[in-house]
Design a protein around this motif. Sequence first.
Motif, mmCIF file in Angstrom:
data_model
loop_
_atom_site.group_PDB
_atom_site.id
_atom_site.type_symbol
_atom_site.label_atom_id
_atom_site.label_comp_id
_atom_site.label_asym_id
_atom_site.label_seq_id
_atom_site.Cartn_x
_atom_site.Cartn_y
_atom_site.Cartn_z
ATOM 1 N N CYS A 23 0.794 -1.201 -0.066
ATOM 2 C CA CYS A 23 -0.072 0.316 -0.050
ATOM 3 C C CYS A 23 0.949 1.142 -0.083
ATOM 4 O O CYS A 23 1.316 1.709 0.930
ATOM 5 C CB CYS A 23 -0.942 -0.255 1.205
ATOM 6 S SG CYS A 23 -1.665 1.653 1.595
ATOM 7 N N PRO A 24 1.290 1.652 -1.240
ATOM 8 C CA PRO A 24 2.239 2.968 -1.242
ATOM 9 C C PRO A 24 2.006 4.054 -0.394
ATOM 10 O O PRO A 24 0.742 4.506 -0.480
ATOM 11 C CB PRO A 24 2.339 3.138 -2.624
ATOM 12 C CG PRO A 24 1.066 2.473 -3.389
ATOM 13 C CD PRO A 24 0.663 1.215 -2.310
ATOM 14 N N GLY A 50 -8.474 7.042 2.243
ATOM 15 C CA GLY A 50 -7.180 6.235 2.002
ATOM 16 C C GLY A 50 -6.324 6.644 3.299
ATOM 17 O O GLY A 50 -5.383 7.028 3.188
ATOM 18 N N GLY A 52 -4.468 3.852 4.446
ATOM 19 C CA GLY A 52 -3.532 3.163 4.475
ATOM 20 C C GLY A 52 -2.940 2.698 5.760
ATOM 21 O O GLY A 52 -3.584 2.484 6.812
ATOM 22 N N THR A 53 -1.400 2.867 5.932
ATOM 23 C CA THR A 53 -0.829 2.389 7.466
ATOM 24 C C THR A 53 -0.609 3.668 8.036
ATOM 25 O O THR A 53 0.123 3.709 8.964
ATOM 26 C CB THR A 53 0.510 1.654 7.103
ATOM 27 O OG1 THR A 53 1.548 2.569 6.366
ATOM 28 C CG2 THR A 53 0.192 0.400 6.454
ATOM 29 N N GLY A 54 -1.238 4.809 7.702
ATOM 30 C CA GLY A 54 -1.103 5.848 8.570
ATOM 31 C C GLY A 54 0.065 7.014 8.433
ATOM 32 O O GLY A 54 0.318 7.995 9.091
ATOM 33 N N VAL A 55 0.659 7.097 7.093
ATOM 34 C CA VAL A 55 1.903 7.828 6.759
ATOM 35 C C VAL A 55 1.357 9.384 6.877
ATOM 36 O O VAL A 55 1.682 10.266 7.346
ATOM 37 C CB VAL A 55 2.641 7.447 5.727
ATOM 38 C CG1 VAL A 55 3.792 8.655 5.410
ATOM 39 C CG2 VAL A 55 3.406 6.135 6.159
ATOM 40 N N ASP A 74 -11.120 4.110 5.061
ATOM 41 C CA ASP A 74 -10.279 3.129 4.224
ATOM 42 C C ASP A 74 -11.426 1.925 4.032
ATOM 43 O O ASP A 74 -12.113 1.517 5.074
ATOM 44 C CB ASP A 74 -9.206 2.862 4.907
ATOM 45 C CG ASP A 74 -8.107 2.319 3.717
ATOM 46 O OD1 ASP A 74 -7.023 2.983 3.476
ATOM 47 O OD2 ASP A 74 -8.498 1.001 3.176
ATOM 48 N N ALA A 76 -10.062 -1.246 3.865
ATOM 49 C CA ALA A 76 -9.188 -2.264 4.112
ATOM 50 C C ALA A 76 -9.133 -2.223 5.717
ATOM 51 O O ALA A 76 -8.154 -1.270 6.132
ATOM 52 C CB ALA A 76 -7.894 -2.356 3.346
ATOM 53 N N PHE A 120 -8.289 15.317 2.063
ATOM 54 C CA PHE A 120 -7.174 14.756 1.138
ATOM 55 C C PHE A 120 -7.577 13.526 0.851
ATOM 56 O O PHE A 120 -8.045 12.610 1.436
ATOM 57 C CB PHE A 120 -6.090 14.648 2.267
ATOM 58 C CG PHE A 120 -4.734 13.974 1.615
ATOM 59 C CD1 PHE A 120 -4.237 14.432 0.299
ATOM 60 C CD2 PHE A 120 -4.048 13.052 2.303
ATOM 61 C CE1 PHE A 120 -2.970 13.666 -0.222
ATOM 62 C CE2 PHE A 120 -3.059 12.259 1.647
ATOM 63 C CZ PHE A 120 -2.650 12.603 0.387
ATOM 64 N N ASP A 122 -6.318 10.000 -1.284
ATOM 65 C CA ASP A 122 -5.263 9.279 -1.655
ATOM 66 C C ASP A 122 -5.721 7.629 -1.726
ATOM 67 O O ASP A 122 -5.473 6.944 -0.884
ATOM 68 C CB ASP A 122 -4.017 9.319 -0.608
ATOM 69 C CG ASP A 122 -2.866 8.629 -1.123
ATOM 70 O OD1 ASP A 122 -2.828 8.300 -2.343
ATOM 71 O OD2 ASP A 122 -2.149 8.012 -0.182
ATOM 72 N N ALA A 123 -6.580 7.582 -2.744
ATOM 73 C CA ALA A 123 -7.337 6.373 -2.883
ATOM 74 C C ALA A 123 -7.302 5.859 -4.202
ATOM 75 O O ALA A 123 -6.173 6.271 -4.937
ATOM 76 C CB ALA A 123 -8.569 6.242 -2.216
ATOM 77 N N ALA A 124 -8.048 5.025 -4.782
ATOM 78 C CA ALA A 124 -7.977 4.611 -6.113
ATOM 79 C C ALA A 124 -8.399 5.815 -7.015
ATOM 80 O O ALA A 124 -9.234 6.469 -6.874
ATOM 81 C CB ALA A 124 -9.288 3.423 -6.263
HETATM 82 C C1 SAM Z 1 -2.248 4.729 -1.656
HETATM 83 S S1 SAM Z 1 -3.020 3.868 -0.101
HETATM 84 C C2 SAM Z 1 -3.108 5.226 0.880
HETATM 85 C C3 SAM Z 1 -1.722 5.601 1.772
HETATM 86 C C4 SAM Z 1 -1.972 6.600 2.885
HETATM 87 N N1 SAM Z 1 -2.444 7.815 2.306
HETATM 88 C C5 SAM Z 1 -0.480 6.768 3.412
HETATM 89 O O1 SAM Z 1 0.242 7.730 2.857
HETATM 90 O O2 SAM Z 1 0.015 6.105 4.343
HETATM 91 C C6 SAM Z 1 -4.659 3.916 -0.785
HETATM 92 C C7 SAM Z 1 -5.544 3.334 0.283
HETATM 93 O O3 SAM Z 1 -7.098 3.764 -0.220
HETATM 94 C C8 SAM Z 1 -7.751 2.647 0.137
HETATM 95 N N2 SAM Z 1 -8.931 2.664 -0.727
HETATM 96 C C9 SAM Z 1 -9.081 2.325 -2.151
HETATM 97 N N3 SAM Z 1 -10.061 2.438 -2.506
HETATM 98 C C10 SAM Z 1 -10.820 3.006 -1.370
HETATM 99 C C11 SAM Z 1 -12.560 3.654 -1.355
HETATM 100 N N4 SAM Z 1 -13.393 3.372 -2.311
HETATM 101 N N5 SAM Z 1 -12.492 4.022 -0.191
HETATM 102 C C12 SAM Z 1 -11.816 4.065 1.011
HETATM 103 N N6 SAM Z 1 -10.693 3.585 0.696
HETATM 104 C C13 SAM Z 1 -10.005 3.118 -0.399
HETATM 105 C C14 SAM Z 1 -6.956 1.426 0.061
HETATM 106 O O4 SAM Z 1 -7.431 0.319 0.777
HETATM 107 C C15 SAM Z 1 -5.539 2.118 0.601
HETATM 108 O O5 SAM Z 1 -5.469 1.733 1.822
#
Ligand code: SAM
Length: 181
Positions: A23-24, A50, A52-55, A74, A76, A120, A122-124
């Motif tokens: 999960c970038p 989005g 993710g792991t909380g960054v 999120d 996931a 902010f 940061d998802a799909a």
């Molecule tokens: C790029 S990662 C987020 C990284 C995070 N922002 C960080 O910097 O640590 C994208 C995240 O979007 C989530 N995601 C994807 N589609 C989503 C949706 N429709 N609704 C909520 N979360 C979604 C994924 O599960 C994933 O954890």
Amino acid sequence: MAPDVVEDDSLSAARVRAAALGCPAIEPRVGAALRFLATVLRARAVVEIGTGTGVSALYLLRGMVPDGVLTSIDIAPELQAEAKRALRGAGIAPGRTRLIMGRALDVLPRLTDGGYDLLFVDAARADYAAYHDEAVRLLRPGGVLAFADGAGLPELVRGVYADDRLVPLVITDGMLAAAKV
Ligand SMILES: C[S@@+](CC[C@H](N)C(=O)[O-])C[C@H]1O[C@@H](n2cnc3c(N)ncnc32)[C@H](O)[C@@H]1O
């Protein structure tokens, strides 16, 4: 030339978990920009799509006012569990975060109109354009919307630049930002 952003142990650990789980996380420069935005807005209420792991959450919380609350969405659960661990490990009080598990397009309609300083995304990437209207509804006047990598999405860019409720700007690393008039 700005010096490189140096991340502390909490951010580094969350970044390592992000890589391990595929999960970038946002780049440090993007994190610095989020912290800057949260600081200038004196952000008290922020929405993130989005977790993710909380960054990104850590950067946002470090810019927000000390009692500000981050609502982060999120789909996931395993990633949100990691983010929760990262936030607690970084000393963020539980009351400062509201982690909501679900699809953003289902969760956003439940959030308050005009109630947020910063949103902010940061998802799909395929879903970004669909967040545009909901995001404008959620922001207070002067609030800011920011899409990670949004500048690379022509449909989104066209929509945001054509929206006279917004003042758009592409900032670091192709992040598309826009202030609500
Ligand atoms: C790029 S990662 C987020 C990284 C995070 N922002 C960080 O910097 O640590 C994208 C995240 O979007 C989530 N995601 C994807 N589609 C989503 C949706 N429709 N609704 C909520 N979360 C979604 C994924 O599960 C994933 O954890």
